[in-house]
Design a protein around this motif. Structure first.
Motif, PDB file in Angstrom:
ATOM      1  N   ALA A  13       0.833  -1.205   0.000  1.00  0.00           N
ATOM      2  CA  ALA A  13       0.000   0.000   0.000  1.00  0.00           C
ATOM      3  C   ALA A  13       0.867   1.255   0.000  1.00  0.00           C
ATOM      4  O   ALA A  13       0.554   2.244  -0.688  1.00  0.00           O
ATOM      5  CB  ALA A  13      -0.916  -0.007   1.219  1.00  0.00           C
ATOM      6  N   GLU A  14       1.979   1.231   0.721  1.00  0.00           N
ATOM      7  CA  GLU A  14       2.883   2.379   0.750  1.00  0.00           C
ATOM      8  C   GLU A  14       3.555   2.573  -0.601  1.00  0.00           C
ATOM      9  O   GLU A  14       3.722   3.703  -1.075  1.00  0.00           O
ATOM     10  CB  GLU A  14       3.932   2.165   1.840  1.00  0.00           C
ATOM     11  N   THR A  15       3.929   1.467  -1.271  1.00  0.00           N
ATOM     12  CA  THR A  15       4.571   1.553  -2.585  1.00  0.00           C
ATOM     13  C   THR A  15       3.623   2.112  -3.638  1.00  0.00           C
ATOM     14  O   THR A  15       4.039   2.815  -4.566  1.00  0.00           O
ATOM     15  CB  THR A  15       5.051   0.154  -3.023  1.00  0.00           C
ATOM     16  N   MET A  16       2.321   1.803  -3.504  1.00  0.00           N
ATOM     17  CA  MET A  16       1.342   2.265  -4.486  1.00  0.00           C
ATOM     18  C   MET A  16       1.112   3.770  -4.395  1.00  0.00           C
ATOM     19  O   MET A  16       0.466   4.352  -5.282  1.00  0.00           O
ATOM     20  CB  MET A  16       0.020   1.515  -4.279  1.00  0.00           C
ATOM     21  N   GLY A  17       1.597   4.432  -3.357  1.00  0.00           N
ATOM     22  CA  GLY A  17       1.505   5.881  -3.267  1.00  0.00           C
ATOM     23  C   GLY A  17       0.238   6.346  -2.602  1.00  0.00           C
ATOM     24  O   GLY A  17      -0.595   5.561  -2.136  1.00  0.00           O
ATOM     25  N   VAL A  68      -7.937   3.007   0.253  1.00  0.00           N
ATOM     26  CA  VAL A  68      -8.188   2.310  -1.009  1.00  0.00           C
ATOM     27  C   VAL A  68      -7.007   1.427  -1.379  1.00  0.00           C
ATOM     28  O   VAL A  68      -7.173   0.256  -1.779  1.00  0.00           O
ATOM     29  CB  VAL A  68      -8.481   3.324  -2.134  1.00  0.00           C
ATOM     30  N   HIS A  69      -5.809   1.945  -1.236  1.00  0.00           N
ATOM     31  CA  HIS A  69      -4.612   1.165  -1.575  1.00  0.00           C
ATOM     32  C   HIS A  69      -4.432  -0.016  -0.628  1.00  0.00           C
ATOM     33  O   HIS A  69      -3.947  -1.082  -1.034  1.00  0.00           O
ATOM     34  CB  HIS A  69      -3.376   2.058  -1.538  1.00  0.00           C
ATOM     35  N   THR A  70      -4.827   0.143   0.630  1.00  0.00           N
ATOM     36  CA  THR A  70      -4.733  -0.965   1.579  1.00  0.00           C
ATOM     37  C   THR A  70      -5.686  -2.094   1.197  1.00  0.00           C
ATOM     38  O   THR A  70      -5.323  -3.275   1.238  1.00  0.00           O
ATOM     39  CB  THR A  70      -5.046  -0.480   3.006  1.00  0.00           C
ATOM     40  N   ILE A  71      -6.907  -1.736   0.806  1.00  0.00           N
ATOM     41  CA  ILE A  71      -7.869  -2.751   0.367  1.00  0.00           C
ATOM     42  C   ILE A  71      -7.352  -3.478  -0.870  1.00  0.00           C
ATOM     43  O   ILE A  71      -7.437  -4.707  -0.978  1.00  0.00           O
ATOM     44  CB  ILE A  71      -9.229  -2.090   0.084  1.00  0.00           C
ATOM     45  N   GLU A  72      -6.797  -2.726  -1.818  1.00  0.00           N
ATOM     46  CA  GLU A  72      -6.260  -3.353  -3.031  1.00  0.00           C
ATOM     47  C   GLU A  72      -5.051  -4.236  -2.704  1.00  0.00           C
ATOM     48  O   GLU A  72      -4.884  -5.318  -3.275  1.00  0.00           O
ATOM     49  CB  GLU A  72      -5.864  -2.271  -4.034  1.00  0.00           C
ATOM     50  N   ALA A  73      -4.224  -3.779  -1.771  1.00  0.00           N
ATOM     51  CA  ALA A  73      -3.066  -4.588  -1.379  1.00  0.00           C
ATOM     52  C   ALA A  73      -3.514  -5.899  -0.731  1.00  0.00           C
ATOM     53  O   ALA A  73      -2.925  -6.963  -0.982  1.00  0.00           O
ATOM     54  CB  ALA A  73      -2.184  -3.791  -0.410  1.00  0.00           C
ATOM     55  N   GLU A  74      -4.569  -5.859   0.093  1.00  0.00           N
ATOM     56  CA  GLU A  74      -5.103  -7.078   0.692  1.00  0.00           C
ATOM     57  C   GLU A  74      -5.599  -8.037  -0.381  1.00  0.00           C
ATOM     58  O   GLU A  74      -5.384  -9.248  -0.298  1.00  0.00           O
ATOM     59  CB  GLU A  74      -6.242  -6.729   1.652  1.00  0.00           C
ATOM     60  N   ARG A  75      -6.267  -7.493  -1.410  1.00  0.00           N
ATOM     61  CA  ARG A  75      -6.758  -8.341  -2.503  1.00  0.00           C
ATOM     62  C   ARG A  75      -5.607  -9.025  -3.225  1.00  0.00           C
ATOM     63  O   ARG A  75      -5.660 -10.220  -3.530  1.00  0.00           O
ATOM     64  CB  ARG A  75      -7.560  -7.502  -3.495  1.00  0.00           C
TER      65      ARG A  75
END
Length: 456
Positions: A157-161, A170-177
């Protein structure tokens, strides 16, 4: 391929997916039409021909992987240069942040090779060592435990910005997926390698996770219980529809033979016009007495939520819980409100269902008949939920008979298999001599039993 398809359909039946000869013929025609080169298309085609209801796809996908996917070798050679665990984590973070499917699959295989082997299987063995020992295998759990998925999610999630709170969420949810998808890929690879070590049929019967409605309550993990909680509302709707249809039919009543014969005399008995006894309208009462001890908590929670979700079908629903004494717990279950995990722990902490923490059915029955016997009446159906393991205390059959005499119907739902009812400290066989006891080990069995027993 014909034998493989027949074996595949047979194992589907073992997992509760009813595919008959006609579905098998359709599946064979789908294989001929779709070919074997595109496994994603073949998977969709076989699912369309063999599956008939929701909740079956997860089991189907696992078994499809075993019977129709393959890897070239169970001994993939890792890179010659050794790589530290931290370096592997860094590569996983980089690849999952880019979300490239092909690279992710290759990385999952390499990661399993480095971290998931046990009993001699893994990166350090010789090429010919696989399969020489019965204790060898591959573990997706061991692999993911070494990678520490929680840390991976934060780093991805941190890498995704993203700097604001919404973007981070939003990035955390996507990272979990993405981590969940990577875990599933590792699990599939481990299952395929284990199948080549021990045989496809062996792994298909022992290494495939059952569908949620076939998972035993007593062996369910937290994620299984969470999925079961999500099943409460759709199951309640289905059972309510079934109960309403039964009630509509039953309102007409039974045939009144005396009045029917009298009416038929005017026509000489041809035709006979049945006269039905009128039934009294009204909804029955339901009382639930549930064991909330640790061994059966998941079963009790699910059943209580399910019956409370059916509250509109009854004039009144009252729930009582017990461990070694009894107390009313009706306010803890609100129809229309999603069930919260850990509610049994909260009930034990806030009510008087337990004094010493060990199950004591005899004492709990005594407390119920002393304090709450007025809850039972001639229109009441009583459901007792529990495994009947009394810790070798007095079963108190006298109190049970008091409940049997007061209620219209009494049924006992037991989450243990019937073969265990006379083992250890279980008094189930003793209770079953006095009250009708039903085995309810999973959601499917429970749904069937409740759908049949609910009063009209």
């Amino acid at each position: 391929m014909t034998d493989r398809l027949v074996d595949f359909v047979g194992i589907l039946r073992d997992y509760g997916i009813t595919a008959g000869p006609s579905e098998t013929v359709d599946a064979a025609e789908a294989i001929l039409a779709l070919g074997l080169t595109d496994t994603h298309r073949l998977r969709s085609g076989l699912a369309a021909t063999l599956l008939r209801r929701n909740g079956q796809r997860a089991v189907f996908d696992q078994l499809f992987d075993l019977y129709f996917l393959g890897i070239d070798t169970i001994d993939p050679h890792p890179p010659e240069q050794p790589e530290s665990l931290e370096a592997i984590r860094d590569r996983v973070v980089s690849v999952l942040a880019d979300d490239e499917r092909t690279t992710t699959t290759e990385l999952a295989r390499e990661t399993l090779t480095r971290l998931g082997g046990y009993g001699g299987a893994g990166a350090g063995r010789t090429p010919n060592s696989v399969g020489t020992g019965s204790g060898m295998g591959w573990s997706s759990y061991q692999t993911m435990k070494a990678l520490r998925p929680e840390e991976l999610i934060d780093r991805i999630a941190e890498t995704m910005g993203g700097t604001d709170e919404l973007a981070t969420a939003v990035h955390t949810i996507e990272a979990e997926r993405r981590v969940d998808a990577f875990r599933a890929t590792v699990r599939t690879e481990a299952m395929l390698r284990s199948a080549q070590l021990r045989g496809t049929d062996y792994i298909a019967r022992r290494g495939v996770e059952s569908a949620t409605d076939h998972v035993d309550f007593l062996g369910a993990r937290e994620q299984d219980l969470a999925e079961m909680r999500r099943l409460v509302t759709p199951l309640a709707r289905k059972l309510a529809t079934r109960l309403a249809a039964r009630r509509k039919k039953s309102v007409r009543g039974h045939i009144d033979m005396r009045r029917t014969l009298r009416r038929s005399m005017a026509t000489g008995g041809v035709p006979i016009d049945p006269v039905l006894r009128a039934r009294k309208h009204g909804r029955p009462d339901l009382v639930i007495l549930a064991d909330l001890s640790g061994s059966v908590t998941g079963f009790a929670e699910f059943t209580l939520h399910l019956t409370q979700a059916l509250q509109d079908q009854f004039s009144r629903v009252r729930s009582f819980g017990f461990v070694d004494t009894c107390d009313e717990i009706t306010p803890y279950f609100t129809p229309g409100t999603p069930p919260a995990p850990g509610i049994a722990t909260r009930i034990i902490r806030e009510t008087h269902v337990s004094r010493f923490g060990s199950s004591n059915y005899g004492e709990a029955f005594r407390a119920f008949t002393t304090t709450h016997l007025e809850a039972l009446g001639p229109r009441t159906s009583l459901l007792i939920l529990g495994d009947a393991r009394t810790n070798r205390t007095d079963p108190n059959l006298d109190a049970l008979h008091l409940m049997l005499d007061r209620a219209k119907n009494v049924y006992w739902l037991n989450p243990e298999p019937a073969r265990s009812w006379s083992t250890g400290d279980s008094a189930a066989a003793t209770y079953a001599e006095h009250v009708t006891m039903h085995e309810c080990r999973n959601v499917e069995q429970l749904t069937t039993v409740i759908g049949r027993l609910l009063p009209v």
